[in-house]
Each structure stands twice: as structure tokens, then as C-alpha cells.
Design an enzyme around this catalytic site. Structure first.
Site, PDB file in Angstrom:
ATOM      1  N   HIS A 103      -1.408   1.741  -4.198  1.00  0.00           N
ATOM      2  CA  HIS A 103      -1.808   3.139  -4.006  1.00  0.00           C
ATOM      3  C   HIS A 103      -0.932   4.130  -4.751  1.00  0.00           C
ATOM      4  CE1 HIS A 103      -4.004   1.849  -0.017  1.00  0.00           C
ATOM      5  NE2 HIS A 103      -4.686   1.545  -1.119  1.00  0.00           N
TER       6      HIS A 103
ATOM      7  N   GLN B 237       0.846  -1.197   0.000  1.00  0.00           N
ATOM      8  CA  GLN B 237       0.000   0.000   0.000  1.00  0.00           C
ATOM      9  C   GLN B 237       0.883   1.250   0.000  1.00  0.00           C
ATOM     10  OE1 GLN B 237      -3.467  -0.532   2.992  1.00  0.00           O
ATOM     11  NE2 GLN B 237      -1.954  -2.029   3.606  1.00  0.00           N
TER      12      GLN B 237
ATOM     13  N   ASP C 152       6.061   4.948  -1.127  1.00  0.00           N
ATOM     14  CA  ASP C 152       7.393   5.522  -0.925  1.00  0.00           C
ATOM     15  C   ASP C 152       8.490   4.917  -1.793  1.00  0.00           C
ATOM     16  OD1 ASP C 152       8.025   3.055   0.370  1.00  0.00           O
ATOM     17  OD2 ASP C 152       7.536   3.858   2.346  1.00  0.00           O
TER      18      ASP C 152
ATOM     19  N   GLU D 234       1.481  -3.540  17.177  1.00  0.00           N
ATOM     20  CA  GLU D 234       0.212  -3.132  17.798  1.00  0.00           C
ATOM     21  C   GLU D 234      -0.929  -3.979  17.244  1.00  0.00           C
ATOM     22  OE1 GLU D 234       0.041  -0.741  20.036  1.00  0.00           O
ATOM     23  OE2 GLU D 234       2.131  -0.078  19.832  1.00  0.00           O
TER      24      GLU D 234
HETATM   25  C1  BJW Z   1       4.560  -1.089  12.367  1.00  0.00           C
HETATM   26  C2  BJW Z   1       5.784  -0.532  12.745  1.00  0.00           C
HETATM   27  C3  BJW Z   1       6.938  -1.312  12.529  1.00  0.00           C
HETATM   28  C4  BJW Z   1       4.227   0.935  13.123  1.00  0.00           C
HETATM   29  N1  BJW Z   1       6.829  -2.538  12.000  1.00  0.00           N
HETATM   30  N2  BJW Z   1       4.482  -2.311  11.873  1.00  0.00           N
HETATM   31  C5  BJW Z   1     -15.110  -0.978   2.646  1.00  0.00           C
HETATM   32  C6  BJW Z   1     -15.450  -0.663   3.948  1.00  0.00           C
HETATM   33  C7  BJW Z   1     -15.300   0.642   4.440  1.00  0.00           C
HETATM   34  C8  BJW Z   1     -14.806   1.660   3.630  1.00  0.00           C
HETATM   35  C9  BJW Z   1     -14.457   1.363   2.350  1.00  0.00           C
HETATM   36  C10 BJW Z   1     -14.616   0.055   1.869  1.00  0.00           C
HETATM   37  N3  BJW Z   1     -14.180   0.033   0.585  1.00  0.00           N
HETATM   38  C11 BJW Z   1     -13.754   1.272   0.263  1.00  0.00           C
HETATM   39  C12 BJW Z   1     -13.918   2.105   1.303  1.00  0.00           C
HETATM   40  C13 BJW Z   1     -13.572   3.560   1.342  1.00  0.00           C
HETATM   41  C14 BJW Z   1     -12.106   3.851   1.546  1.00  0.00           C
HETATM   42  C15 BJW Z   1     -11.704   3.275   2.895  1.00  0.00           C
HETATM   43  O1  BJW Z   1     -11.113   2.223   3.000  1.00  0.00           O
HETATM   44  N4  BJW Z   1     -11.992   4.013   3.947  1.00  0.00           N
HETATM   45  C16 BJW Z   1     -11.662   3.579   5.307  1.00  0.00           C
HETATM   46  C17 BJW Z   1     -10.700   4.582   5.962  1.00  0.00           C
HETATM   47  C18 BJW Z   1     -12.939   3.420   6.089  1.00  0.00           C
HETATM   48  N5  BJW Z   1     -11.303   3.308   0.456  1.00  0.00           N
HETATM   49  C19 BJW Z   1     -11.102   3.991  -0.661  1.00  0.00           C
HETATM   50  O2  BJW Z   1     -11.591   5.105  -0.832  1.00  0.00           O
HETATM   51  C20 BJW Z   1     -10.260   3.345  -1.759  1.00  0.00           C
HETATM   52  N6  BJW Z   1     -10.933   3.456  -3.002  1.00  0.00           N
HETATM   53  C21 BJW Z   1     -12.030   2.797  -3.284  1.00  0.00           C
HETATM   54  O3  BJW Z   1     -12.509   1.969  -2.550  1.00  0.00           O
HETATM   55  O4  BJW Z   1     -12.554   3.129  -4.494  1.00  0.00           O
HETATM   56  C22 BJW Z   1     -13.798   2.585  -4.905  1.00  0.00           C
HETATM   57  C23 BJW Z   1     -14.002   3.028  -6.326  1.00  0.00           C
HETATM   58  C24 BJW Z   1     -14.239   2.082  -7.312  1.00  0.00           C
HETATM   59  C25 BJW Z   1     -14.443   2.499  -8.641  1.00  0.00           C
HETATM   60  C26 BJW Z   1     -14.404   3.865  -8.956  1.00  0.00           C
HETATM   61  C27 BJW Z   1     -14.153   4.800  -7.971  1.00  0.00           C
HETATM   62  C28 BJW Z   1     -13.950   4.378  -6.643  1.00  0.00           C
HETATM   63  C29 BJW Z   1      -8.943   4.096  -1.946  1.00  0.00           C
HETATM   64  C30 BJW Z   1      -8.057   4.009  -0.771  1.00  0.00           C
HETATM   65  C31 BJW Z   1      -6.806   4.871  -1.026  1.00  0.00           C
HETATM   66  C32 BJW Z   1      -5.939   4.985   0.183  1.00  0.00           C
HETATM   67  N7  BJW Z   1      -4.954   6.009  -0.033  1.00  0.00           N
HETATM   68  C33 BJW Z   1      -4.016   6.327   1.020  1.00  0.00           C
HETATM   69  C34 BJW Z   1      -3.230   7.588   0.632  1.00  0.00           C
HETATM   70  C35 BJW Z   1      -2.168   7.300  -0.427  1.00  0.00           C
HETATM   71  C36 BJW Z   1      -1.436   8.533  -0.787  1.00  0.00           C
HETATM   72  C37 BJW Z   1      -0.650   9.129   0.342  1.00  0.00           C
HETATM   73  O5  BJW Z   1       0.233   8.458   0.952  1.00  0.00           O
HETATM   74  O6  BJW Z   1      -0.864  10.300   0.641  1.00  0.00           O
HETATM   75  O7  BJW Z   1      -3.129   5.206   1.232  1.00  0.00           O
HETATM   76  S1  BJW Z   1      -4.780   6.512   2.625  1.00  0.00           S
HETATM   77  C38 BJW Z   1      -3.498   5.739   3.538  1.00  0.00           C
HETATM   78  O8  BJW Z   1      -3.987   4.546   4.183  1.00  0.00           O
HETATM   79  C39 BJW Z   1      -2.447   5.301   2.516  1.00  0.00           C
HETATM   80  C40 BJW Z   1      -2.069   3.947   3.047  1.00  0.00           C
HETATM   81  O9  BJW Z   1      -1.512   3.162   2.005  1.00  0.00           O
HETATM   82  C41 BJW Z   1      -3.374   3.409   3.568  1.00  0.00           C
HETATM   83  C42 BJW Z   1      -3.232   2.311   4.564  1.00  0.00           C
HETATM   84  O10 BJW Z   1      -2.595   2.749   5.726  1.00  0.00           O
HETATM   85  P1  BJW Z   1      -1.559   1.773   6.442  1.00  0.00           P
HETATM   86  O11 BJW Z   1      -0.470   1.456   5.532  1.00  0.00           O
HETATM   87  O12 BJW Z   1      -2.297   0.654   7.049  1.00  0.00           O
HETATM   88  O13 BJW Z   1      -0.933   2.749   7.560  1.00  0.00           O
HETATM   89  P2  BJW Z   1      -1.448   3.082   9.025  1.00  0.00           P
HETATM   90  O14 BJW Z   1      -0.755   4.339   9.422  1.00  0.00           O
HETATM   91  O15 BJW Z   1      -2.913   3.046   9.109  1.00  0.00           O
HETATM   92  O16 BJW Z   1      -0.928   1.882   9.926  1.00  0.00           O
HETATM   93  C43 BJW Z   1       0.434   1.686  10.192  1.00  0.00           C
HETATM   94  C44 BJW Z   1       0.601   0.384  10.948  1.00  0.00           C
HETATM   95  O17 BJW Z   1       1.993   0.136  11.100  1.00  0.00           O
HETATM   96  C45 BJW Z   1       0.015   0.387  12.367  1.00  0.00           C
HETATM   97  O18 BJW Z   1      -0.762  -0.780  12.530  1.00  0.00           O
HETATM   98  C46 BJW Z   1       1.253   0.349  13.272  1.00  0.00           C
HETATM   99  O19 BJW Z   1       1.021  -0.366  14.478  1.00  0.00           O
HETATM  100  C47 BJW Z   1       2.212  -0.383  12.394  1.00  0.00           C
HETATM  101  N8  BJW Z   1       3.651  -0.166  12.697  1.00  0.00           N
HETATM  102  N9  BJW Z   1       5.582   0.721  13.279  1.00  0.00           N
HETATM  103  C48 BJW Z   1       5.601  -3.013  11.720  1.00  0.00           C
HETATM  104  N10 BJW Z   1       8.188  -0.832  12.871  1.00  0.00           N
END
Ligand code: BJW
Length: 239
Positions: A119, A101, A104, A213
């Protein structure tokens, strides 16, 4: 289940899929998405900035946030977890599919090939609106954001914002890997963002989580290893 037990699953798996999130790069010095932000950006919620709506409402602020992050990422290095994945794939051609996801590029910089980047890529940009004939490289006026000097169409980061579709082919390949794997390692993701998080729930084989976590996917896991990516992955992926 111990690290050693999951290492034995890796050894026994014909095909391993790995899904990574922001925690994968935390030990390289890249803040996770849901960490409290620091400095200039501390008062902004990344979830509010990573949308087309936010960009249209305040293009220079969102562009500058991405510029700040691009610069920070350019100054860090892949960590031992990124390297362990790249080295495993080299030692075992065809056995590992890496799905990330992260935007970077650190997996690619560590030497991983064929990374399925769900992403997008923060280092690249594209036109915000469908390009007209006038929108070409010669017409890009510097700015924050740069734009077409004829029609004003803006450049935007080539990442997937909330509400936007993931790259179709890349996601289809990720689903295919999930459906065919014997083991999925889910590393450093909160498991809150869909459809990426759903891959862990469609995995055919066992699922093992690596995260210090609790995550929203823990209930889907056969094993939860409470450790960090850079310490646990080298142990799981050693021969
Ligand atoms: C460690 C650590 C160490 C710390 N070692 N671990 C179903 C249900 C509900 C909602 C939805 C659904 N389907 C879709 C949605 C809506 C939405 C969504 O999911 N919303 C939720 C928030 C509720 N999804 C979307 O909108 C997606 N699009 C979509 O569904 O489109 C439908 C469509 C179809 C056809 C036409 C049009 C539309 C798109 C999602 C895009 C996400 N984009 C981002 C931004 C990218 C650009 C940027 O960087 O600015 O992607 S958001 C952000 O979250 C980023 C990440 O890739 C993504 C995930 O986050 P991640 O990687 O999990 O990070 P964190 O910070 O949350 O967690 C970090 C973890 O690391 C923690 O657990 C720590 O404990 C751990 N950690 N140190 C190991 N050393």
C-alpha cells in the site's frame, strides 16, 4: 494449536511468507486503521479520508491528516515483533518473504530488506495528476498540499487509496510468495481489505494468524494464535 506448535511449523518450513497489517505496529504506538481515532481526527472515518475523491474534495484536510500521521510515525520505534522478523531473515537468508499492508516503514527501519509494501509509503509523495513539463522539484510551491506553482498540480501521499491499483510488480511478487510458501503468518490485520487479504486464501502452505481479536480470515487458518505481534512473533521465530 499452541505457539509452540506453530514455532515447530516455522522450523520445518523451507519458505515462510508473512503478511502484516496495522496491528503489527500497534505496540509501537501507531493506531490501527480501524481503531477509534483520537484527538483532532476522532470525528473522521479513515475509510472516508483514504480515497482520491476525498483528497480532491478537500485536499488540505486530507493532506493535513497525512502530515499528522507522518509526524506521529517519525516519533515511534519498531517493536520486538518487527525486530524478530528482521533478525530471522538475517539468520535464514532466502527463507522469509515479508509482505506488508503498512505504510509506516517500521519493518524497513527494523532492518528488514526486500519488504513487499502493498500500500505504498506514507513518507513519500507524488503528483496527483500526470505531471506536465512544468511539474518539477523547482516548481513545488509550499502549501497544504504543496503544488506546482505553474499549473497547480498537487502533491499527494504515495500510498494506495481505496479504488486504486496496488503496485503491479510488488503484488505479483507477493502472490508468488503466497503460492510457494510452506507457511504463511498473518499478523495484525483485520483481513477486510482486498486484494491483500486474498493472499492468505491463496497460500499454498499452512496459514497461522497472530491477532488478539477475531479476524475475517480466521476461517482460512490452520492455527489462530490470540496474542500480540510483539509478544508472539519473537516466540515463533526463535531458533
Ligand atoms: C493487533 C494488535 C497487536 C491490534 N498485535 N494484532 C474484494 C471484495 C470486496 C471489496 C474489494 C475486493 N477487491 C477490492 C475491493 C475494494 C477495496 C476493499 O478491499 N474494500 C473493502 C474495505 C471492502 N480494495 C481496494 O480498493 C484496493 N484496490 C483495488 O482493489 O483496486 C482494484 C483496481 C485494479 C485496477 C485498477 C484500479 C483499481 C486498494 C486498497 C487500498 C487500501 N489502502 C489503505 C490506506 C493506505 C493509506 C493510509 O494508511 O492512509 O490501506 S486502507 C487501510 O486498510 C490501509 C491498511 O493497509 C488496510 C488494511 O487494514 P489492516 O492493516 O488490516 O488494519 P485494521 O485496522 O483493519 O486491523 C488491525 C488489526 O490489528 C485488527 O485485527 C486488530 O485486532 C489487530 N491488532 N493490536 C497484533 N498488538
Amino acid at each position: 494449536m499452541s505457539n509452540r506448535g506453530v514455532r515447530d511449523w516455522v522450523r520445518g518450513a523451507k519458505h515462510v511468507a508473512v503478511l502484516t497489517g496495522a496491528g503489527m505496529s500497534a505496540e509501537s504506538g501507531v493506531p490501527t486503521f480501524r481503531d477509534a481515532q483520537t484527538g483532532l481526527w476522532a470525528k473522521f472515518d479513515p475509510q472516508q479520508l483514504a480515497t482520491e475523491e476525498a483528497f480532491r474534495a478537500n485536499p488540505s484536510m486530507v493532506w493535513d491528516w497525512y502530515a499528522f500521521r507522518r509526524e506521529a510515525i517519525a516519533g515511534v520505534q519498531p517493536n520486538a515483533g518487527h525486530r524478530a522478523l528482521a533478525e530471522f531473515a538475517k539468520r535464514h537468508p532466502g527463507r522469509l518473504t515479508l509482505i506488508t499492508q503498512n505504510v509506516d516503514g517500521l519493518h524497513q527501519r527494523a532492518g528488514s530488506e526486500g519488504v513487499l509494501a502493498l500500500h505504498g509509503n506514507i513518507a513519500q509523495d507524488r503528483w496527483l495528476d500526470t505531471p506536465r513539463d512544468c511539474c518539477n522539484a523547482d516548481a513545488v510551491a509550499a502549501g497544504s498540499p504543496p503544488c506546482c506553482d505553474r499549473c497547480g498540480n498537487m502533491r499527494r501521499p504515495a500510498v494506495v487509496w481505496f479504488g486504486e491499483a496496488l503496485p503491479q510488480l510488488v503484488f505479483a511478487q507477493a502472490e508468488q510468495a503466497a503460492r510457494h510458501c510452506d507457511l504463511m503468518l498473518v499478523v495484525g490485520t483485520s483481513g477486510l481489505v482486498y486484494p491483500a487479504a486474498g493472499l492468505a486464501r491463496t497460500a499454498r502452505g499452512r496459514v497461522a494468524i497472530v491477532n488478539p481479536e477475531p479476524t475475517a480470515l480466521d476461517d482460512a487458518a490452520d492455527a489462530v494464535l490470540r496474542g500480540t505481534a510483539a509478544t508472539v512473533l519473537p516466540q515463533l521465530l526463535e531458533d
